[in-house]
Design an enzyme around this catalytic site. Sequence first.
Site, PDB file in Angstrom:
ATOM      1  N   ASP A  94      -7.483   5.020   3.126  1.00 16.62           N
ATOM      2  CA  ASP A  94      -8.094   5.414   3.437  1.00 16.62           C
ATOM      3  C   ASP A  94      -9.184   6.192   2.042  1.00 16.62           C
ATOM      4  OD1 ASP A  94      -7.022   3.946   5.669  1.00 16.62           O
ATOM      5  OD2 ASP A  94      -5.545   6.418   6.242  1.00 16.62           O
ATOM      6  N   HIS A 151      -3.334  -0.574  -1.213  1.00 19.85           N
ATOM      7  CA  HIS A 151      -3.255  -2.325  -0.961  1.00 19.85           C
ATOM      8  C   HIS A 151      -4.163  -2.760  -0.986  1.00 19.85           C
ATOM      9  CE1 HIS A 151      -0.486  -0.960   2.350  1.00 19.85           C
ATOM     10  NE2 HIS A 151      -0.475  -0.110   2.147  1.00 19.85           N
ATOM     11  N   SER A 257      -6.343  11.650  -4.825  1.00 22.28           N
ATOM     12  CA  SER A 257      -6.971  11.321  -6.243  1.00 22.28           C
ATOM     13  C   SER A 257      -8.048   9.899  -5.850  1.00 22.28           C
ATOM     14  CB  SER A 257      -6.452  10.526  -7.333  1.00 22.28           C
ATOM     15  OG  SER A 257      -6.686  10.208  -8.852  1.00 22.28           O
TER      16      SER A 257
END
EC number: 4.1.1.65
Length: 296
Positions: A94, A151, A257
């Site tokens: 995200d 992921h 980050s």
Amino acid sequence: MSLTLANRLFIALQHLIPQRWLSERMYRLARIQWRPLKTLIIHNFARIYQIDMRLAQEPDLDAYPSFNAFFTRALRPDARPLDPDPAAILCPVDGAISQIGTIDAGRLIQAKGHDYSVESLLGLAPGELHPFDGGRFATIYLSPRDYHRIHMPLNGRLDQMVHVPGQLFSVNGVTAAGVPDLFARNERLVCRFETEAGPMALILVGAIFVGGIETVWAGEITPPHSGLEPKRWDYEVDAQCIRLARGEEMGRFNLGSTVILLLPPGHAEWAPGLAPGAVVQLGQRLGTHAPAGASG
């Protein structure tokens, strides 16, 4: 981005503050389990950043033993459905796209007026070859409110992991516009995979207050933020080799980050409409790929 006086002062301050010391203190604070303090931090953070706990596997804020456990919380299995097309390149996190495009003459765009080399990003020795020139890159910024597990965009076999020591500048838009070679200067973890689209790199870039970067196969890599030379792990191709499926978790950050995705030339195309500033979610289609053996 035109830098204001306030922007320039913000960047100058980052050169002066003890980046590593502050990040190490944040690492410890995030893991305190004393209930009054961790509850205060978690509840205030959730309120300030308007965290939607309905998406979390554990929606009860008080159930988390520490701020770090809350910050790296798992989502419900149905919260981020994966694009079902097997040719889709999945978004690994995200966040918001900082830059996206083609790697031209071995260089990636950092911000308007700034670019940097793949060679330096990957922590390669001068002249060391890489397979990404002419390929595709996507740089995705994770804000504090985002889900902070990373992921896999594609099915992949882990070939190599390199921890590259460096600075811990902020990685927001202001700093990207004002600090040359930002992503090649900051501490980072370079994970290289072999996929159905050929070689792929996922680079997890550290930043100020990012007290921990970890992977599912090796656990915590940082802290400590120590050493001057890159540390490299090569993984053999055998019955015990590490394989991760598309959409499977590969790592996580403690605090916000940036993740940079690199793909080789001729096998990947980004979806139309993706541009700097676009908000993206884990599992959505970033683009499509052709098999590594295909022409074009």
